[in-house]
Motif scaffolding. Structure first.
Motif, PDB file in Angstrom:
ATOM      1  N   ILE A 160      -0.551   4.990  -8.616  1.00  0.00           N
ATOM      2  CA  ILE A 160       0.687   5.277  -8.059  1.00  0.00           C
ATOM      3  C   ILE A 160       0.665   6.731  -7.404  1.00  0.00           C
ATOM      4  N   ASP A 161       0.959   6.829  -6.175  1.00  0.00           N
ATOM      5  CA  ASP A 161       1.479   8.213  -5.672  1.00  0.00           C
ATOM      6  C   ASP A 161       2.959   8.093  -4.990  1.00  0.00           C
ATOM      7  N   PRO A 162       3.868   8.918  -5.866  1.00  0.00           N
ATOM      8  CA  PRO A 162       5.418   8.928  -5.439  1.00  0.00           C
ATOM      9  C   PRO A 162       5.333   9.799  -4.167  1.00  0.00           C
ATOM     10  N   PHE A 163       4.433  10.719  -3.732  1.00  0.00           N
ATOM     11  CA  PHE A 163       4.471  11.421  -2.765  1.00  0.00           C
ATOM     12  C   PHE A 163       3.440  11.243  -1.709  1.00  0.00           C
ATOM     13  N   ALA A 164       3.269   9.891  -0.971  1.00  0.00           N
ATOM     14  CA  ALA A 164       1.769   9.453  -0.639  1.00  0.00           C
ATOM     15  C   ALA A 164       1.415  10.129   0.509  1.00  0.00           C
ATOM     16  N   GLY A 165       2.346  10.785   1.374  1.00  0.00           N
ATOM     17  CA  GLY A 165       1.689  11.723   2.643  1.00  0.00           C
ATOM     18  C   GLY A 165       1.013  10.815   3.416  1.00  0.00           C
ATOM     19  N   GLY A 198       0.926  -1.264   0.110  1.00  0.00           N
ATOM     20  CA  GLY A 198       0.005   0.012   0.098  1.00  0.00           C
ATOM     21  C   GLY A 198       0.991   1.420   0.015  1.00  0.00           C
ATOM     22  N   VAL A 199       1.686   1.588   1.050  1.00  0.00           N
ATOM     23  CA  VAL A 199       2.226   2.550   1.227  1.00  0.00           C
ATOM     24  C   VAL A 199       4.035   2.108   1.647  1.00  0.00           C
ATOM     25  N   PRO A 236      -6.228   8.620  11.545  1.00  0.00           N
ATOM     26  CA  PRO A 236      -4.703   8.641  11.286  1.00  0.00           C
ATOM     27  C   PRO A 236      -4.319   9.648  10.587  1.00  0.00           C
ATOM     28  N   ALA A 237      -5.186   9.979   9.517  1.00  0.00           N
ATOM     29  CA  ALA A 237      -4.605  11.324   8.628  1.00  0.00           C
ATOM     30  C   ALA A 237      -4.515  12.319   9.297  1.00  0.00           C
ATOM     31  N   ALA A 261       0.147   6.458   7.279  1.00  0.00           N
ATOM     32  CA  ALA A 261      -0.534   6.078   6.080  1.00  0.00           C
ATOM     33  C   ALA A 261      -0.994   4.595   6.065  1.00  0.00           C
ATOM     34  N   LYS A 262      -0.185   3.732   6.263  1.00  0.00           N
ATOM     35  CA  LYS A 262      -0.291   2.379   6.690  1.00  0.00           C
ATOM     36  C   LYS A 262      -1.415   1.998   7.768  1.00  0.00           C
TER      37      LYS A 262
END
Length: 305
Positions: free
Chosen positions: A252-257, A24-25, A224-225, A285-286
């Protein structure tokens, strides 16, 4: 994880992609992960990278922003399918120093032109309208109530499902029925577009246009966010996931935050993964993904198709 170095991605490209989609992340550096992804494997790269001079956790000068970002863009170009897209949410800045101090810095526009020169096809510019934007501190100007979202594609015929993001018609059903009977005077405009306007009422909803109104999410967000200082609203990610990534596609998010893109994409049945440079945010994120999955299993989430 403080002081530790993020694990390197697998050498094999297929394995790297598999790890992203499974976990996931991941905690890692996109500068290392993106070049490992298989060629022509991703349907949608959707991201809101660190803005120039915006956050304490990532200080990037607007003067060097384009140079910093282009290696990521080049790696994504190779990994994107011919029908795939790259969507970039980014905000302009008022320069804090240098010869442009106190003025709007043009780094966003410089980046867009550089991406087009690289080979990305600039498909559209969207405006993310924020009705609850907070006042700024830089006069003489009003508060920042919008941000840019740029849609780039790899090839000339990208996947884009307009029907997935249509909005309710403004006209009521009685008015729509009346207009459908009108066979004269509504087909063409004085500007010469030559469109049959009656056909727009048979698609279940109206074209939403390129201004997307979504309330801004602040770090007081519960769950969590809320531990991240710049949480992307789910509605913004949802629009582009539904429109630019096929139901069985890979996002895909390369800057997942805090994991917004990955959470939303999985909620809508897409295969998705993200890369986050900061270990503490990767952990957040997880946790968010796990919480979202539990709620989905319990039937507590409502997903609009």
């Amino acid at each position: 994880m403080a002081g530790q170095t993020a694990p390197a991605p697998p050498e094999d490209g297929d394995e790297a992609l598999s790890v992203l989609l499974e976990e996931g992340v991941v905690w890692g550096d996109s500068a290392e992960w993106l070049p490992r992804l298989p060629q022509d494997s991703v349907d949608l790269f959707f991201m809101s990278p660190p803005y120039a001079d915006a956050r304490a956790y990532s200080r990037i000068s607007p003067d060097s922003y384009v140079e910093w970002f282009l290696p990521f863009a080049e790696a994504m170009l190779g990994a994107t399918k011919e029908t795939g897209s790259f969507v970039l949410n980014i905000k302009n800045r008022v320069a804090k120093s240098g010869p442009l101090r106190g003025q709007r810095h043009p780094y966003v526009y410089q980046l867009v032109i550089a991406l087009q020169d690289m080979g990305w096809r600039w498909a559209e510019t969207y405006i993310w309208s924020k009705p609850n934007a907070i006042p700024g501190r830089f006069g003489p100007r009003t508060k920042d109530a919008f941000e840019y979202v740029y849609h780039f594609t790899k090839g000339p015929s990208p996947y884009f499902d307009l029907d997935a993001v249509r909005v309710p018609y403004r006209a009521d059903q009685a008015e729509i029925k009346r207009r459908l009977k009108d066979r004269n005077g509504r087909r063409n405009t004085d500007a010469g577009f030559g469109r049959d306007r009656t056909r727009t009422y048979g698609r279940g909803g109206a074209d939403p246009g390129n201004v997307i109104t979504v309330g801004q999410t602040y770090n007081q967000h519960k769950g969590p966010a809320g531990q991240h200082t710049a949480v992307m609203p789910e509605g913004l990610a949802e629009f582009f996931v539904k429109a630019a990534c096929p139901p069985d596609g890979i996002a895909i998010d390369p800057f997942a935050g805090s994991g917004t893109t990955v959470t939303v994409a999985r909620r809508h049945g897409r295969n998705s993964g993200g890369i986050e440079f900061h270990a503490e945010y990767a952990a957040v994120a997880k946790e968010r993904l796990a919480s979202d999955h539990v709620q989905e299993e319990l039937g507590l989430l409502r997903v609009a198709n």
